[in-house]
Structure formats: structure tokens, C-alpha cells
Design an enzyme around this catalytic site. Structure first.
Site, PDB file in Angstrom:
ATOM      1  N   SER A 192       1.742  16.098 -12.559  1.00 30.17           N
ATOM      2  CA  SER A 192       1.243  16.077 -11.180  1.00 30.17           C
ATOM      3  C   SER A 192      -0.283  16.031 -11.214  1.00 30.17           C
ATOM      4  O   SER A 192      -0.852  15.093 -11.753  1.00 30.17           O
ATOM      5  CB  SER A 192       1.762  17.307 -10.415  1.00 30.17           C
ATOM      6  OG  SER A 192       1.330  17.273  -9.068  1.00 30.17           O
ATOM      7  N   THR A 193      -0.959  17.047 -10.699  1.00 36.25           N
ATOM      8  CA  THR A 193      -2.423  17.047 -10.656  1.00 36.25           C
ATOM      9  C   THR A 193      -3.001  16.906 -12.064  1.00 36.25           C
ATOM     10  O   THR A 193      -2.697  17.692 -12.951  1.00 36.25           O
ATOM     11  CB  THR A 193      -2.930  18.354 -10.028  1.00 36.25           C
ATOM     12  OG1 THR A 193      -2.274  18.562  -8.786  1.00 36.25           O
ATOM     13  CG2 THR A 193      -4.435  18.298  -9.819  1.00 36.25           C
ATOM     14  N   HIS A 220       3.918  13.017  -9.560  1.00 33.49           N
ATOM     15  CA  HIS A 220       3.849  13.205  -8.116  1.00 33.49           C
ATOM     16  C   HIS A 220       2.803  12.267  -7.524  1.00 33.49           C
ATOM     17  O   HIS A 220       1.599  12.461  -7.730  1.00 33.49           O
ATOM     18  CB  HIS A 220       3.485  14.661  -7.783  1.00 33.49           C
ATOM     19  CG  HIS A 220       4.504  15.642  -8.260  1.00 33.49           C
ATOM     20  ND1 HIS A 220       4.232  16.983  -8.423  1.00 33.49           N
ATOM     21  CD2 HIS A 220       5.808  15.499  -8.609  1.00 33.49           C
ATOM     22  CE1 HIS A 220       5.313  17.614  -8.842  1.00 33.49           C
ATOM     23  NE2 HIS A 220       6.286  16.730  -8.973  1.00 33.49           N
ATOM     24  N   MET A 313       0.256  20.982 -10.421  1.00 28.27           N
ATOM     25  CA  MET A 313       0.427  22.146  -9.562  1.00 28.27           C
ATOM     26  C   MET A 313       1.906  22.484  -9.415  1.00 28.27           C
ATOM     27  O   MET A 313       2.768  21.631  -9.534  1.00 28.27           O
ATOM     28  CB  MET A 313      -0.141  21.884  -8.166  1.00 28.27           C
ATOM     29  CG  MET A 313      -1.635  21.730  -8.108  1.00 28.27           C
ATOM     30  SD  MET A 313      -2.198  21.740  -6.376  1.00 28.27           S
ATOM     31  CE  MET A 313      -1.243  20.394  -5.689  1.00 28.27           C
ATOM     32  N   ASP A 316       7.497  22.440 -10.439  1.00 29.11           N
ATOM     33  CA  ASP A 316       8.458  21.366 -10.620  1.00 29.11           C
ATOM     34  C   ASP A 316       8.662  21.094 -12.107  1.00 29.11           C
ATOM     35  O   ASP A 316       7.701  20.934 -12.850  1.00 29.11           O
ATOM     36  CB  ASP A 316       7.971  20.103  -9.906  1.00 29.11           C
ATOM     37  CG  ASP A 316       9.022  19.016  -9.852  1.00 29.11           C
ATOM     38  OD1 ASP A 316      10.225  19.346  -9.933  1.00 29.11           O
ATOM     39  OD2 ASP A 316       8.649  17.834  -9.709  1.00 29.11           O
TER      40      ASP A 316
END
Length: 376
Positions: A192-193, A220, A313, A316
Site C-alpha cells: 500500500s503506502t 492499494h 498502512m 490488510d
């Protein structure tokens, strides 16, 4: 009392600067300390107020975001810059290039601030990104930070990592790996991030070494961005990478990227494996999400799935890795020091689900070792 995260907003639209300032100042642990109409003004305001996080528009007069980005990083190498842009192919491509040049994250602006759902998602995501990046910065610099979002386990002594060294990160206990002597048949990656930057680095070092297996990635991202990310990864990895297509046959030497707004899973169809996309409800506030991908891959590959959870973040991937742990699959989590945000890999690591916790630079070697059967 914890000091709020200091934010600067850079956008040529007075309307956007206004509603962003109102939203963010409503958060007790965020303070907008400056705003600027373009990159040139931003550099002057940055010098005065020294914000920790900058929300930086891409398209602005006099000095645009891409020109201002390296200058801001030169002024403070630890500043966290979030690129903000309208959701177009051109801006998605620019955002990918910005991440490669040092931006910490990106966020697509809502197409209309009048749409309640769009505003709510944008608001929630921006606040979450600012807090996560602010926490990461302060931890790195040893500054005071608000309490972490993730629950922590009791402090554990340093433990031996699966790569033979010691992982000294707090709250981490590695899961022993019991090899059955069989090589992995697929690689799964969740991120993600900070994920695009990590993926660029990972596949650059794995170029020419993934022809024998399929690779599945859930990052994401909104749809426009995943299309651009796939193009970049295809060039870097040297093997085909594209957004996965519902019903397509899975082949070795191909990278399948979950398209924005779609969960990606893999199903058996006779002797073949095929991609199956769905728009089931978001999981962990995400669609695509890592967990549904991992659940499906565990059903298909079991202990012969190699999984890597990169920077990001939230949590998940944790539930999916719980299932993989029961099947005996090998799980690598990126370490805290090299992660932009140690949320996803941290959740997996602190839950005792990872077989190794490694810096990003060591993960390609660990993947290659696993695929070739060399001891690690």
C-alpha cells in the site's frame, strides 16, 4: 500533550486549500501551518514553517509540483510529500514518477467536492495518510509522536531471522519454517503506502529471475493508477505485467496486478488456473484488498506459495497470512526501517506470522533463494 502533525497545503485552487485546511484542522493531532498557491511560494513557506508533511498539487502555475518536489526534499530529506492530482492517466503517470523521485505517497482528488461519498473517502484517506506518514517520520527522528494505531505485543528479545541474522525490532517473533523440499510455484505480493517505490526496487533486482512462476500483486490504488503502475513494472521487470483480466489463464513468467476497485482472486478451471475478479465489499476499507487474493492463492498453491508483504498502512494481508501460516507457506515481511509505513508488514510480523522480517534490499535475494532452493 502530543504536538500535532504540521502540514502544508500547496494548491493553486483557493477552494481546495480552503476545504483541506478546514478538514485537517478539525483533527486534534493535525495542524495546517501553511498554505501556498504554487511551488515557488511553497519553498518560501516551507523555510518559515518547516512542516512535516506537504500535500502537493501537480499542476500549478509558475512552479508545478514535480519541479518543487526535489527542492522540498533538498530542504528536508525527511519531509513526507503526498502528491495530489485529479484522476487522469497523465497525472497518474506523473504521480508514479514523483514516487520514484522521493514523494512518500499520492492521493487522487475527488472529481467533485459536492459528491458526499467522494468527499468522505478523500477526507478519510488523506487524514489516514498524514497521520501514518507523520508517525513514521517522528519515529525515525526519535521525536514525540501520538500513540501508534496498531496494537503492540509485549517486548520480545532479538530473535533469529530466517535469513540467519537477528531481527532486533520490538514485538516480533518469527514463525519457524518447515520446508517440504518443494520449490514455490507462485509469488504473491501485497503493498500500500510506499508500495510503488518498493515494487520498483524489488523488480529491478529480480529482472530475469521470475520466468518460472506467476506473480500476483495487490497494491492499494485506484483504477487509473494501477494501469500506469503495470506499465512501469513491465518495463522494470522485463516480463509482462498488466492489470489482471477476469477469466484470463494464468501463465508462468507473467505479473498479474489487481485492477483498481476490483478484488483479484485465482481459481482452478480443470487443469488451468484463471483470474477471477469481483467487486465484493471492500475489506480493510480497501478494494482491491490483499486478503481475498491470499485466501484464493492459498487454496490453489498451499505451502508452495511464497508471499511478501511490503510497506503500507493498516492491516490488510494479516488475515490472509494467518491462513497461509496454517498451510505452511513462506511469508516475508518488510522491516520497519525500510518501510514508508510499517502498518501491513508490521501487523503480519507482530502477529508472529512471518518467517523472515527483512529490509527491502534483502528481499529480492531471499525470493531468489526460495525459488532456486538455496538455503537462506
Amino acid at each position: 500533550m502530543k504536538t500535532p502533525y504540521r502540514v502544508m497545503i500547496v494548491d493553486d485552487s483557493a477552494v481546495i486549500r480552503g476545504f483541506l485546511s478546514r478538514w485537517l484542522n478539525e483533527e486534534a493531532d493535525i495542524e495546517v501551518v501553511a498554505s501556498a498557491v504554487n511551488g515557488a511560494v511553497a519553498l518560501k513557506e516551507f523555510e518559515k514553517h518547516r512542516p512535516e508533511i506537504v500535500v502537493l498539487d501537480i499542476e500549478m502555475p509558475e512552479m508545478d509540483g514535480m519541479t518543487a518536489l526535489p527542492k522540498l526534499i533538498e530542504m528536508d530529506r525527511d519531509v513526507k510529500v503526498i502528491m495530489a492530482s485529479t484522476l487522469t492517466l497523465r497525472n497518474a503517470d506523473i504521480s508514479m514518477k514523483a514516487l520514484a523521485k522521493g514523494a512518500a505517497d499520492y492521493i487522487p482528488k475527488p472529481e467533485s467536492t459536492r459528491q458526499a461519498d467522494d468527499k468522505e473517502i478523500f477526507h478519510r484517506d488523506l487524514v489516514a495518510k498524514i497521520k501514518a506518514l507523520g508517525e513514521t517520520r517522528r519515529r525515525k527522528l526519535g521525536e514525540q509522536t501520538p500513540p501508534p494505531v496498531q496494537p503492540t505485543r509485549k517486548e520480545l528479545p532479538p530473535v533469529a531471522s530466517a535469513s540467519g541474522g537477528l531481527y532486533k525490532g520490538a514485538n516480533v517473533e518469527l514463525r519457524p519454517f518447515r520446508s517440504n523440499g518443494l520449490l514455490p510455484k507462485a509469488l504473491a505480493i501485497g503493498s500500500s503506502t510506499g508500495g510503488p517505490q518498493a515494487l520498483f526496487s524489488l523488480f529491478e533486482k529480480l529482472k530475469g529471475k521470475l520466468a518460472s512462476i506467476p506473480v500476483f500483486i495487490t497494491q492499494h490504488m485506484p483504477a487509473t493508477f494501477t494501469a500506469i503502475l503495470a506499465e512501469h513494472l513491465s518495463k522494470i521487470a522485463g516480463i509482462p505485467c498488466r492489470e489482471a483480466v477476469d477469466g484470463e489463464k494464468v501463465e508462468n513468467g507473467h505479473i498479474y496486478l489487481a485492477p483498481g476497485d476490483w478484488h483479484m482472486t485465482v481459481v482452478k478451471d480443470g487443469t488451468d488456473l484463471k483470474i477471477s475478479l469481483n467487486q465484493n465489499p471492500p475489506e480493510n476499507f480497501c478494494r482491491p484488498a490483499v486478503d481475498p487474493m491470499l485466501r484464493s492463492l492459498d487454496t490453489v498453491f498451499g505451502s508452495r506459495l511464497l508471499t511478501v508483504i511490503l510497506t503500507g498502512m493498516g492491516q490488510d494481508g494479516q488475515k490472509g497470512c494467518e491462513q497461509l501460516a496454517k498451510s505452511g507457506g513462506y511469508v516475508i515481511a518488510q522491516d520497519e526501517e525500510s518501510s514508508v509505513v510499517w502498518g501491513m508488514p508490521g501487523a503480519v510480523a507482530t502477529a508472529g506470522l512471518s518467517n523472515a522480517v527483512l529490509p527491502l534490499t534483502s528481499i529480492p535475494g531471499a525470493i531468489e533463494n526460495a525459488l532456486t532452493g538455496r538455503p537462506s
